[in-house]
Design a protein around this motif. Structure first.
Motif, PDB file in Angstrom:
ATOM      1  N   ARG A  17       0.861  -1.068   0.053  1.00  0.00           N
ATOM      2  CA  ARG A  17       0.073  -0.034   0.022  1.00  0.00           C
ATOM      3  C   ARG A  17       0.845   1.391   0.076  1.00  0.00           C
ATOM      4  NH1 ARG A  17      -2.634   0.145   4.913  1.00  0.00           N
ATOM      5  NH2 ARG A  17      -0.946   1.415   5.783  1.00  0.00           N
ATOM      6  N   ASP A  18       1.764   1.297   0.914  1.00  0.00           N
ATOM      7  CA  ASP A  18       2.708   2.445   0.862  1.00  0.00           C
ATOM      8  C   ASP A  18       3.505   2.666  -0.582  1.00  0.00           C
ATOM      9  OD1 ASP A  18       1.953   2.856   3.617  1.00  0.00           O
ATOM     10  OD2 ASP A  18       4.015   1.962   4.348  1.00  0.00           O
ATOM     11  N   LEU A  19       3.896   1.461  -1.077  1.00  0.00           N
ATOM     12  CA  LEU A  19       4.484   1.853  -2.523  1.00  0.00           C
ATOM     13  C   LEU A  19       3.592   2.417  -3.307  1.00  0.00           C
ATOM     14  CD1 LEU A  19       6.619  -1.344  -2.476  1.00  0.00           C
ATOM     15  CD2 LEU A  19       7.586   1.037  -2.628  1.00  0.00           C
ATOM     16  N   ARG A  20       2.483   1.800  -3.270  1.00  0.00           N
ATOM     17  CA  ARG A  20       1.216   2.589  -4.292  1.00  0.00           C
ATOM     18  C   ARG A  20       0.894   3.836  -4.130  1.00  0.00           C
ATOM     19  NH1 ARG A  20      -3.845   3.357  -3.607  1.00  0.00           N
ATOM     20  NH2 ARG A  20      -3.958   2.105  -1.567  1.00  0.00           N
ATOM     21  N   THR A  21       0.639   4.488  -2.703  1.00  0.00           N
ATOM     22  CA  THR A  21       0.596   5.607  -2.380  1.00  0.00           C
ATOM     23  C   THR A  21       1.579   6.619  -2.676  1.00  0.00           C
ATOM     24  OG1 THR A  21       0.937   5.145  -0.102  1.00  0.00           O
ATOM     25  CG2 THR A  21      -1.097   4.956  -0.842  1.00  0.00           C
ATOM     26  N   ASP A  22       2.935   6.070  -2.440  1.00  0.00           N
ATOM     27  CA  ASP A  22       4.207   6.898  -2.798  1.00  0.00           C
ATOM     28  C   ASP A  22       4.462   7.020  -4.176  1.00  0.00           C
ATOM     29  OD1 ASP A  22       5.040   6.727  -0.172  1.00  0.00           O
ATOM     30  OD2 ASP A  22       6.434   5.281  -0.470  1.00  0.00           O
ATOM     31  N   HIS A  23       3.637   6.300  -5.164  1.00  0.00           N
ATOM     32  CA  HIS A  23       3.751   6.615  -6.603  1.00  0.00           C
ATOM     33  C   HIS A  23       2.588   6.990  -7.213  1.00  0.00           C
ATOM     34  CE1 HIS A  23       7.086   3.733  -6.126  1.00  0.00           C
ATOM     35  NE2 HIS A  23       7.292   4.337  -7.463  1.00  0.00           N
ATOM     36  N   ASP A  24       1.717   7.638  -6.179  1.00  0.00           N
ATOM     37  CA  ASP A  24       0.454   8.405  -6.400  1.00  0.00           C
ATOM     38  C   ASP A  24      -0.675   7.293  -7.518  1.00  0.00           C
ATOM     39  OD1 ASP A  24       1.073  10.562  -5.044  1.00  0.00           O
ATOM     40  OD2 ASP A  24       2.214  11.292  -6.868  1.00  0.00           O
ATOM     41  N   LEU A  25      -0.612   6.243  -6.994  1.00  0.00           N
ATOM     42  CA  LEU A  25      -1.635   5.403  -7.771  1.00  0.00           C
ATOM     43  C   LEU A  25      -2.706   4.851  -7.020  1.00  0.00           C
ATOM     44  CD1 LEU A  25       1.462   2.894  -9.357  1.00  0.00           C
ATOM     45  CD2 LEU A  25      -0.059   4.653 -10.459  1.00  0.00           C
ATOM     46  N   ARG A  26      -3.785   4.807  -7.796  1.00  0.00           N
ATOM     47  CA  ARG A  26      -4.859   4.059  -7.177  1.00  0.00           C
ATOM     48  C   ARG A  26      -4.923   2.433  -7.250  1.00  0.00           C
ATOM     49  NH1 ARG A  26      -9.212   6.286 -10.790  1.00  0.00           N
ATOM     50  NH2 ARG A  26      -7.574   5.783 -12.327  1.00  0.00           N
ATOM     51  N   GLN A  27      -5.783   1.852  -6.418  1.00  0.00           N
ATOM     52  CA  GLN A  27      -5.769   0.627  -6.402  1.00  0.00           C
ATOM     53  C   GLN A  27      -6.165   0.210  -7.788  1.00  0.00           C
ATOM     54  OE1 GLN A  27      -8.271  -0.840  -3.282  1.00  0.00           O
ATOM     55  NE2 GLN A  27      -6.690  -0.979  -1.805  1.00  0.00           N
ATOM     56  N   ILE A  28      -7.094   0.729  -8.299  1.00  0.00           N
ATOM     57  CA  ILE A  28      -7.523   0.267  -9.643  1.00  0.00           C
ATOM     58  C   ILE A  28      -6.363   0.247 -10.820  1.00  0.00           C
ATOM     59  CG2 ILE A  28      -8.339   2.766 -10.297  1.00  0.00           C
ATOM     60  CD1 ILE A  28     -10.069  -0.711 -11.565  1.00  0.00           C
ATOM     61  N   ASP A  29      -5.569   1.455 -10.586  1.00  0.00           N
ATOM     62  CA  ASP A  29      -4.379   1.370 -11.353  1.00  0.00           C
ATOM     63  C   ASP A  29      -3.173   0.216 -11.263  1.00  0.00           C
ATOM     64  OD1 ASP A  29      -5.247   4.021 -12.392  1.00  0.00           O
ATOM     65  OD2 ASP A  29      -4.113   4.997 -10.594  1.00  0.00           O
ATOM     66  N   VAL A  30      -3.093  -0.236 -10.309  1.00  0.00           N
ATOM     67  CA  VAL A  30      -2.350  -1.274  -9.997  1.00  0.00           C
ATOM     68  C   VAL A  30      -2.917  -2.575 -10.459  1.00  0.00           C
ATOM     69  CG1 VAL A  30      -0.980  -2.591  -8.216  1.00  0.00           C
ATOM     70  CG2 VAL A  30      -1.071  -0.206  -7.939  1.00  0.00           C
ATOM     71  N   ALA A  31      -4.279  -2.736 -10.122  1.00  0.00           N
ATOM     72  CA  ALA A  31      -4.887  -3.876 -10.654  1.00  0.00           C
ATOM     73  C   ALA A  31      -4.638  -4.144 -12.098  1.00  0.00           C
ATOM     74  CB  ALA A  31      -6.449  -3.832 -10.043  1.00  0.00           C
ATOM     75  N   GLU A  32      -5.094  -2.773 -12.820  1.00  0.00           N
ATOM     76  CA  GLU A  32      -4.891  -2.844 -14.278  1.00  0.00           C
ATOM     77  C   GLU A  32      -3.639  -3.169 -14.711  1.00  0.00           C
ATOM     78  OE1 GLU A  32      -6.342   0.783 -15.562  1.00  0.00           O
ATOM     79  OE2 GLU A  32      -8.563   0.488 -15.201  1.00  0.00           O
ATOM     80  N   PHE A  33      -2.639  -2.816 -14.020  1.00  0.00           N
ATOM     81  CA  PHE A  33      -1.047  -3.235 -14.295  1.00  0.00           C
ATOM     82  C   PHE A  33      -0.880  -4.594 -14.281  1.00  0.00           C
ATOM     83  CE2 PHE A  33       3.301  -3.972 -12.370  1.00  0.00           C
ATOM     84  CZ  PHE A  33       3.851  -3.627 -13.747  1.00  0.00           C
ATOM     85  N   LEU A  34      -1.588  -5.214 -12.952  1.00  0.00           N
ATOM     86  CA  LEU A  34      -1.425  -6.493 -12.780  1.00  0.00           C
ATOM     87  C   LEU A  34      -2.410  -7.455 -13.622  1.00  0.00           C
ATOM     88  CD1 LEU A  34      -1.078  -6.606  -8.877  1.00  0.00           C
ATOM     89  CD2 LEU A  34       0.876  -6.791 -10.926  1.00  0.00           C
ATOM     90  N   GLY A  35      -3.325  -6.922 -14.278  1.00  0.00           N
ATOM     91  CA  GLY A  35      -4.394  -7.600 -15.002  1.00  0.00           C
ATOM     92  C   GLY A  35      -5.421  -8.208 -14.255  1.00  0.00           C
ATOM     93  N   CYS A  36      -5.581  -7.850 -13.035  1.00  0.00           N
ATOM     94  CA  CYS A  36      -6.772  -8.477 -12.118  1.00  0.00           C
ATOM     95  C   CYS A  36      -7.684  -7.517 -11.861  1.00  0.00           C
ATOM     96  CB  CYS A  36      -5.904  -9.007 -11.022  1.00  0.00           C
ATOM     97  SG  CYS A  36      -5.316  -7.621  -9.936  1.00  0.00           S
ATOM     98  N   HIS A  37      -8.727  -7.930 -11.118  1.00  0.00           N
ATOM     99  CA  HIS A  37      -9.843  -7.044 -10.540  1.00  0.00           C
ATOM    100  C   HIS A  37      -9.353  -6.208  -9.525  1.00  0.00           C
ATOM    101  CE1 HIS A  37     -12.753  -8.485 -13.298  1.00  0.00           C
ATOM    102  NE2 HIS A  37     -12.463  -9.801 -13.197  1.00  0.00           N
ATOM    103  N   GLU A  38      -9.956  -4.958  -9.355  1.00  0.00           N
ATOM    104  CA  GLU A  38      -9.773  -4.229  -8.308  1.00  0.00           C
ATOM    105  C   GLU A  38     -10.034  -4.905  -6.930  1.00  0.00           C
ATOM    106  OE1 GLU A  38     -10.592   0.291  -6.194  1.00  0.00           O
ATOM    107  OE2 GLU A  38     -11.680  -0.426  -8.182  1.00  0.00           O
ATOM    108  N   GLY A  39     -10.913  -5.793  -6.976  1.00  0.00           N
ATOM    109  CA  GLY A  39     -11.132  -6.281  -5.441  1.00  0.00           C
ATOM    110  C   GLY A  39     -10.098  -7.392  -5.260  1.00  0.00           C
ATOM    111  N   VAL A  40      -9.804  -7.909  -6.327  1.00  0.00           N
ATOM    112  CA  VAL A  40      -8.339  -9.233  -5.789  1.00  0.00           C
ATOM    113  C   VAL A  40      -7.370  -8.315  -5.282  1.00  0.00           C
ATOM    114  CG1 VAL A  40      -6.879 -10.789  -7.068  1.00  0.00           C
ATOM    115  CG2 VAL A  40      -9.398 -10.545  -7.842  1.00  0.00           C
ATOM    116  N   TYR A  41      -6.848  -7.275  -6.267  1.00  0.00           N
ATOM    117  CA  TYR A  41      -5.823  -6.504  -5.677  1.00  0.00           C
ATOM    118  C   TYR A  41      -6.064  -5.796  -4.224  1.00  0.00           C
ATOM    119  CZ  TYR A  41      -2.256  -3.153  -4.851  1.00  0.00           C
ATOM    120  OH  TYR A  41      -1.181  -2.505  -4.235  1.00  0.00           O
ATOM    121  N   ARG A  42      -7.237  -5.391  -3.877  1.00  0.00           N
ATOM    122  CA  ARG A  42      -7.647  -4.620  -2.725  1.00  0.00           C
ATOM    123  C   ARG A  42      -7.381  -5.869  -1.829  1.00  0.00           C
ATOM    124  NH1 ARG A  42     -12.744  -4.427  -2.832  1.00  0.00           N
ATOM    125  NH2 ARG A  42     -12.677  -2.388  -4.384  1.00  0.00           N
TER     126      ARG A  42
END
Length: 72
Positions: A7-32
């Motif tokens: 979570r800290d790395l995501r917020t340090d890079h000003d990304l939303r959970q949906i952004d990281v989920a898309e990067f990983l190719g998974c649903h936002e709920g899975v990434y959450r």
């Protein structure tokens, strides 16, 4: 694993959970669930995130506080 670091790395890079989920190719709920420690993050996703954030996997796992990759 230190889920807070993900979570800290995501917020340090000003990304939303949906952004990281898309990067990983998974649903936002899975990434959450990964980020909240409800679901174990797969190795392939951990490796992709370490590459994306330019940190070592050991840092993401909480083994070290040194963000740098080996050999740097």
């Amino acid at each position: 694993m230190h889920y807070r670091r993900i979570r800290d790395l995501r917020t340090d890079h000003d990304l939303r959970q949906i952004d990281v989920a898309e990067f990983l190719g998974c649903h936002e709920g899975v990434y959450r669930r990964y980020e909240n420690g409800v679901r174990e993050i797969p190795l392939w996703a951990l490796l992709r995130l370490a590459e994306r954030y330019d940190v070592s996997v050991d840092y993401m796992l909480g083994i070290t506080d040194n963000r740098r990759k080996y050999g740097e």
